[in-house]
Write a protein that holds these residues in place. Sequence first.
Motif, PDB file in Angstrom:
ATOM      1  N   TYR A  17       0.825  -1.207   0.000  1.00 15.58           N
ATOM      2  CA  TYR A  17       0.000   0.000   0.000  1.00 15.58           C
ATOM      3  C   TYR A  17       0.852   1.246   0.000  1.00 15.58           C
ATOM      4  O   TYR A  17       1.695   1.442   0.857  1.00 15.58           O
ATOM      5  N   SER A  18       0.645   2.087  -0.977  1.00 20.70           N
ATOM      6  CA  SER A  18       1.215   3.430  -0.966  1.00 20.70           C
ATOM      7  C   SER A  18       0.532   4.227  -2.061  1.00 20.70           C
ATOM      8  O   SER A  18       0.031   3.673  -3.019  1.00 20.70           O
ATOM      9  N   MET A  22      -0.268   9.650   0.709  1.00 28.88           N
ATOM     10  CA  MET A  22      -0.130   9.113   2.048  1.00 28.88           C
ATOM     11  C   MET A  22       0.595   7.788   1.991  1.00 28.88           C
ATOM     12  O   MET A  22       0.180   6.889   1.289  1.00 28.88           O
ATOM     13  N   PHE A  24       1.847   4.331   3.958  1.00 23.68           N
ATOM     14  CA  PHE A  24       1.246   3.570   5.034  1.00 23.68           C
ATOM     15  C   PHE A  24       2.070   3.613   6.311  1.00 23.68           C
ATOM     16  O   PHE A  24       1.581   3.274   7.385  1.00 23.68           O
ATOM     17  N   ASN A  52      -2.611  14.252   8.425  1.00 24.43           N
ATOM     18  CA  ASN A  52      -1.982  13.595   7.291  1.00 24.43           C
ATOM     19  C   ASN A  52      -0.525  14.049   7.147  1.00 24.43           C
ATOM     20  O   ASN A  52      -0.232  15.236   7.115  1.00 24.43           O
ATOM     21  N   ASP A 392      -8.329  10.972   8.276  1.00 25.08           N
ATOM     22  CA  ASP A 392      -7.446  10.740   7.127  1.00 25.08           C
ATOM     23  C   ASP A 392      -6.642   9.457   7.290  1.00 25.08           C
ATOM     24  O   ASP A 392      -6.523   8.657   6.354  1.00 25.08           O
ATOM     25  N   ASN A 393      -6.065   9.261   8.470  1.00 24.29           N
ATOM     26  CA  ASN A 393      -5.285   8.045   8.688  1.00 24.29           C
ATOM     27  C   ASN A 393      -6.177   6.815   8.818  1.00 24.29           C
ATOM     28  O   ASN A 393      -5.772   5.717   8.425  1.00 24.29           O
ATOM     29  N   ALA A 396      -6.834   5.833   5.345  1.00 19.40           N
ATOM     30  CA  ALA A 396      -5.675   5.143   4.771  1.00 19.40           C
ATOM     31  C   ALA A 396      -5.605   3.700   5.268  1.00 19.40           C
ATOM     32  O   ALA A 396      -5.242   2.789   4.515  1.00 19.40           O
ATOM     33  N   GLU A 399      -8.165   1.778   3.355  1.00 16.38           N
ATOM     34  CA  GLU A 399      -7.701   1.597   1.977  1.00 16.38           C
ATOM     35  C   GLU A 399      -6.635   0.517   1.879  1.00 16.38           C
ATOM     36  O   GLU A 399      -6.511  -0.151   0.852  1.00 16.38           O
ATOM     37  N   SER A 400      -5.862   0.310   2.949  1.00 19.83           N
ATOM     38  CA  SER A 400      -4.839  -0.742   2.915  1.00 19.83           C
ATOM     39  C   SER A 400      -5.471  -2.123   2.857  1.00 19.83           C
ATOM     40  O   SER A 400      -4.877  -3.066   2.330  1.00 19.83           O
ATOM     41  N   THR A 405      -8.094   3.585  -3.579  1.00 17.77           N
ATOM     42  CA  THR A 405      -8.353   4.858  -2.916  1.00 17.77           C
ATOM     43  C   THR A 405      -9.866   5.101  -2.859  1.00 17.77           C
ATOM     44  O   THR A 405     -10.573   4.891  -3.845  1.00 17.77           O
TER      45      THR A 405
END
Length: 651
Positions: A17-18, A22, A24, A52, A392-393, A396, A399-400, A405
């Motif tokens: 994930y990247s 952002m 990871f 973020n 935001d985190n 993320a 999303e991982s 996204t």
Amino acid sequence: QKTLFCDQPRTNLSSSYSNDTMKFSAVATASVLFCGTASAFVQPSLLPRVKNGSSLSMVLEKPKQKKLAKIESLKIESEHLIHPLKEQLSTEEIGVSKDAYQILKYHGSYQQSNREVRGKVKDFQFMLRLKQPAGELPPDLYRLLDDLSAKHGQGDLRATTRQCFQIHGILKGNLKTVISSIMNIGSSTVGACGDVSRNVMTTPAPFDTPSYNYAREYSKVFAHLFRPMTPAFSQIWLDGEKAASVETWAKEVEHHNVDDAMLYDSGRGIILPDTTEPIYGDRYLPRKFKIGVTVPGDNSLDLYTNDIGVVVIANDETGELEGFNVMVGGGMGRSHNKESTFARAADHLGFVPKEDIMEVMKSILAAQRDHGNRDVRANARMKYLVHTLGIDNFKALVESYFGKTIAPWKEIQEWKYNDWMGWWEQGDGKLFYGQHVDNGRVKDEGDFKLKSAMRALVDKYNLHTIMSPTQSIIFRDIDPKDKEGVEAILREHGVKPIEEVDPLSRLSMACPALPLCGLAQTEAERIMPSYIERIRGVMDKMNLSDEEILIRMTGCPNGCARPYMAELAFVGDGPKSYQIWLGGSPVLTRTAWPFMAKMKVDDLEVTLEPILAMFIQQRQQFEAFGDFCHRVGADAIEAYKSTYVLGSVKA
């Protein structure tokens, strides 16, 4: 990187994930600090949110012990919710052990005793709560519940704030009969309680429009997606046999291939190596998990109080489903004198296309499953994870698991609140009627015979019922020619038409509290009608008769009646004593704040009058009571109250 994720290892996480905005690593760092620790949460105003791209300077304690919390060990040892409940149900005792009681919750039941009956031996009885996705109650199921409550319960039914019925007063020896009867008719109590996804709510309005139809449909999809898969329920209540009828909502969403979507394994850590519970695992979730679904503009279900809130987004011209706005991190429960616990309204996560919604829902649940606080149960809800990481985190992190996204939240119309009581056209030629139920208690008492009226309506017209999020009832699919007949039956049973119900009562809710709830510190349901009458008296005296205020009451701080969203709330903090909360939104989009503690029952009028007087003198045009309190704040109200002379202000 595997050691960063407490419950289940995840392979090559940092490389999987990247994106440009952002990396990871920040979330992974948060995971080191957050999961598996006894997190020292502080009150929301003091807790640094993670921004973020910044380092995570969260205030967290180091782990104090490596040993699993007792409830976590119990879940593992239960072998997927079977033991020691199975053994305890076969004993001659009138109750079950503490460990068996914890497992019994997953089966939909709470062990209770009447706290007003004093004696050396407790009179254990059981409350049983149904699972009714979208609040739907077919006529055959209502007839069954009516009969079961009369034969095996205390004679009434209690509508909850999550759109389902519960039956009180069931004896241990009758539990199997009651639960098996419910399962065999195509319903369930599975997941009505416990550390799993609870009853999935939706707007109760049965309008025949594309958006409202999608909301009902997907509430059932999510209920089926996150159902516990353990065979414990059939083993214990049906002697290992299959239920005579498949759950009604499961049949209705067969075309979505929910089982395939549930078991789909992207290789990103959502699916666990547990053949019985591939989503939950043998420890299930850190705490209960609540989901709500609605359409833009309709916040009749308190959407922001859910762990996940879902809003249907359909094409304005064609009505075709495009996807869903998703919010996360709401929750009501807190504890008195523990600033590390707090009520919280959900944050907007983003927009998800319809084809991805089940995988995103799985990703959110997996994030909470793997990173929620399992050491400190008071901080185990997902709201604390979202608050600590920041939206935001947390996004993320989701999303991982998801692998894509998540798009930004789509702008929608402003929220409105409606209880959907009274007569409405459904849009398909039929009508629906919302029947107010005072604090959710469906009973026969004196000349008031609501329970008998409901049975008469269901028997005569075979009506389908929808439970409302405000503890009331909606009868749907009424032929217009039957309108007068429906009204006549209600009138003959002493049930008031909606026009005669005080608006303060319509807008109010209270939890059951005493005498059966073991957590209650004082009264709620039984005293709420007198509070409404007394508040009405003050408002009439001050010429505020036309003002509508959303009022809620609970007997303890756990928030079952969602008091922290109300414009005015009473939260029990001792015998005949309440905290007062002010400033919630009339459209239920923000939390209230505590104004005072330890208000004695006799002080209600002298406490509220100064606040109402300030409202009269300083409100803006068309400003609601909750919005006014939110705008001026506690200090201003306290200052006004300190110099106010009782009886000196009227509208």
